[in-house]
Design a protein around this motif. Structure first.
Motif, PDB file in Angstrom:
ATOM      1  N   SER A   1       0.842  -1.189   0.000  1.00  0.00           N
ATOM      2  CA  SER A   1       0.000   0.000   0.000  1.00  0.00           C
ATOM      3  C   SER A   1       0.883   1.246   0.000  1.00  0.00           C
ATOM      4  CB  SER A   1      -0.936   0.010   1.208  1.00  0.00           C
ATOM      5  OG  SER A   1      -0.188   0.128   2.395  1.00  0.00           O
ATOM      6  N   LEU A   2       0.296   2.329  -0.443  1.00  0.00           N
ATOM      7  CA  LEU A   2       0.973   3.613  -0.461  1.00  0.00           C
ATOM      8  C   LEU A   2      -0.052   4.668  -0.068  1.00  0.00           C
ATOM      9  CD1 LEU A   2       3.649   5.018  -1.079  1.00  0.00           C
ATOM     10  CD2 LEU A   2       2.928   5.196  -3.454  1.00  0.00           C
ATOM     11  N   ALA A   3       0.278   5.440   0.961  1.00  0.00           N
ATOM     12  CA  ALA A   3      -0.648   6.459   1.462  1.00  0.00           C
ATOM     13  C   ALA A   3      -0.265   7.835   0.911  1.00  0.00           C
ATOM     14  CB  ALA A   3      -0.634   6.483   2.987  1.00  0.00           C
ATOM     15  N   PHE A   4      -1.270   8.632   0.631  1.00  0.00           N
ATOM     16  CA  PHE A   4      -1.090   9.997   0.131  1.00  0.00           C
ATOM     17  C   PHE A   4      -1.911  10.936   0.999  1.00  0.00           C
ATOM     18  CE2 PHE A   4      -0.637   7.176  -3.460  1.00  0.00           C
ATOM     19  CZ  PHE A   4       0.464   7.673  -4.134  1.00  0.00           C
ATOM     20  N   ARG A   5      -1.348  12.084   1.324  1.00  0.00           N
ATOM     21  CA  ARG A   5      -2.103  13.109   2.038  1.00  0.00           C
ATOM     22  C   ARG A   5      -2.574  14.133   1.010  1.00  0.00           C
ATOM     23  NH1 ARG A   5      -3.083  14.985   6.867  1.00  0.00           N
ATOM     24  NH2 ARG A   5      -1.548  13.693   7.911  1.00  0.00           N
ATOM     25  N   LEU A   6      -3.869  14.369   0.976  1.00  0.00           N
ATOM     26  CA  LEU A   6      -4.443  15.378   0.093  1.00  0.00           C
ATOM     27  C   LEU A   6      -4.775  16.607   0.920  1.00  0.00           C
ATOM     28  CD1 LEU A   6      -5.628  16.324  -2.646  1.00  0.00           C
ATOM     29  CD2 LEU A   6      -7.799  15.314  -1.906  1.00  0.00           C
ATOM     30  N   ASN A   7      -4.172  17.723   0.563  1.00  0.00           N
ATOM     31  CA  ASN A   7      -4.496  19.018   1.171  1.00  0.00           C
ATOM     32  C   ASN A   7      -5.294  19.799   0.145  1.00  0.00           C
ATOM     33  OD1 ASN A   7      -2.971  18.635   3.608  1.00  0.00           O
ATOM     34  ND2 ASN A   7      -1.138  18.961   2.391  1.00  0.00           N
ATOM     35  N   VAL A   8      -6.422  20.331   0.544  1.00  0.00           N
ATOM     36  CA  VAL A   8      -7.254  21.140  -0.341  1.00  0.00           C
ATOM     37  C   VAL A   8      -7.220  22.562   0.183  1.00  0.00           C
ATOM     38  CG1 VAL A   8      -9.550  21.482  -1.324  1.00  0.00           C
ATOM     39  CG2 VAL A   8      -8.717  19.158  -0.871  1.00  0.00           C
ATOM     40  N   ILE A   9      -6.727  23.466  -0.644  1.00  0.00           N
ATOM     41  CA  ILE A   9      -6.613  24.860  -0.259  1.00  0.00           C
ATOM     42  C   ILE A   9      -7.630  25.665  -1.050  1.00  0.00           C
ATOM     43  CG2 ILE A   9      -5.098  26.864  -0.187  1.00  0.00           C
ATOM     44  CD1 ILE A   9      -2.757  24.826  -0.099  1.00  0.00           C
ATOM     45  N   GLU A  10      -8.514  26.320  -0.345  1.00  0.00           N
ATOM     46  CA  GLU A  10      -9.541  27.108  -1.004  1.00  0.00           C
ATOM     47  C   GLU A  10      -8.943  28.431  -1.472  1.00  0.00           C
ATOM     48  OE1 GLU A  10     -14.051  28.638  -0.109  1.00  0.00           O
ATOM     49  OE2 GLU A  10     -12.629  28.621   1.530  1.00  0.00           O
ATOM     50  N   ALA A  11      -9.070  28.687  -2.757  1.00  0.00           N
ATOM     51  CA  ALA A  11      -8.589  29.958  -3.300  1.00  0.00           C
ATOM     52  C   ALA A  11      -9.628  31.032  -3.008  1.00  0.00           C
ATOM     53  CB  ALA A  11      -8.360  29.841  -4.799  1.00  0.00           C
ATOM     54  N   LYS A  12      -9.172  32.115  -2.405  1.00  0.00           N
ATOM     55  CA  LYS A  12     -10.090  33.216  -2.145  1.00  0.00           C
ATOM     56  C   LYS A  12      -9.350  34.535  -2.235  1.00  0.00           C
ATOM     57  CE  LYS A  12     -10.152  31.844   2.629  1.00  0.00           C
ATOM     58  NZ  LYS A  12     -10.986  31.523   3.743  1.00  0.00           N
ATOM     59  N   ALA A  13     -10.075  35.521  -2.678  1.00  0.00           N
ATOM     60  CA  ALA A  13      -9.523  36.865  -2.803  1.00  0.00           C
ATOM     61  C   ALA A  13      -9.520  37.526  -1.429  1.00  0.00           C
ATOM     62  CB  ALA A  13     -10.342  37.681  -3.793  1.00  0.00           C
ATOM     63  N   ARG A  14      -8.577  38.465  -1.252  1.00  0.00           N
ATOM     64  CA  ARG A  14      -8.488  39.218  -0.004  1.00  0.00           C
ATOM     65  C   ARG A  14      -8.133  40.653  -0.369  1.00  0.00           C
ATOM     66  NH1 ARG A  14      -4.073  40.149   3.673  1.00  0.00           N
ATOM     67  NH2 ARG A  14      -2.773  39.035   2.194  1.00  0.00           N
TER      68      ARG A  14
END
Length: 163
Positions: free
Chosen positions: A54-67
């Protein structure tokens, strides 16, 4: 842990998840369309061997937002220059561009000759709106709207005052 797929079969009712395997290829890809923050976490690919591989992957989801930098309410004197700066710092490599609106009207169209927009990419997408010779009619809600799908806009209320 939840089983999402086994071979080419999908075991989730979420249609955004799909397995891609080109013909006669040993490469398997889990595709997540329109990822959301709730999709973040550890994903594991397993091969049915003895012992199990097995091989594990970490998925990070970064929300794009204006500032928009500065206060959420901006007060400027009549005749001065309104300067608003907007940044989208996180998101995919292609962040598109940014549009400025006053209410529902595109700013370039609302203030011909007095409004200018300078947009540049320097590690983040930054756009600077300048409106010269501010008038009370320039007051209102200004929004910085990214063209990238699913990116959140930002807004500021500008008050042009006499004296």
């Amino acid at each position: 842990m939840h089983i999402l797929t086994a071979g080419i079969l999908t075991y989730t009712s979420d249609a955004r998840f799909q397995v891609i395997r080109p013909d006669r290829s040993d490469n398997w890809t889990l595709q997540i369309k329109f990822p959301q923050e709730r999709d973040a976490g550890i994903y594991e690919c397993q091969v049915n061997t003895e012992p199990k591989m097995s091989l594990a992957f970490r998925l990070n989801v970064i929300e794009a937002k204006a500032r928009i930098m500065g206060p959420s309410d901006l007060y400027v004197k009549t005749g001065s220059t309104i300067v608003l700066s907007c940044e989208v710092a996180q998101g995919p490599h292609d962040l598109g561009t940014l549009f400025w609106y006053r209410g529902s009207t595109l700013v370039d169209a609302a203030s011909p000759g007095r409004a200018s927009v300078d947009t540049q990419w320097t590690g983040s997408l930054t756009s600077r709106l300048r409106v010269t010779a501010a008038r009370p009619a320039d007051s209102g809600n200004y929004s910085c709207v990214p063209t990238m799908a699913h990116a959140q806009p930002a807004s500021v209320t500008v008050h042009v005052i006499n004296g």
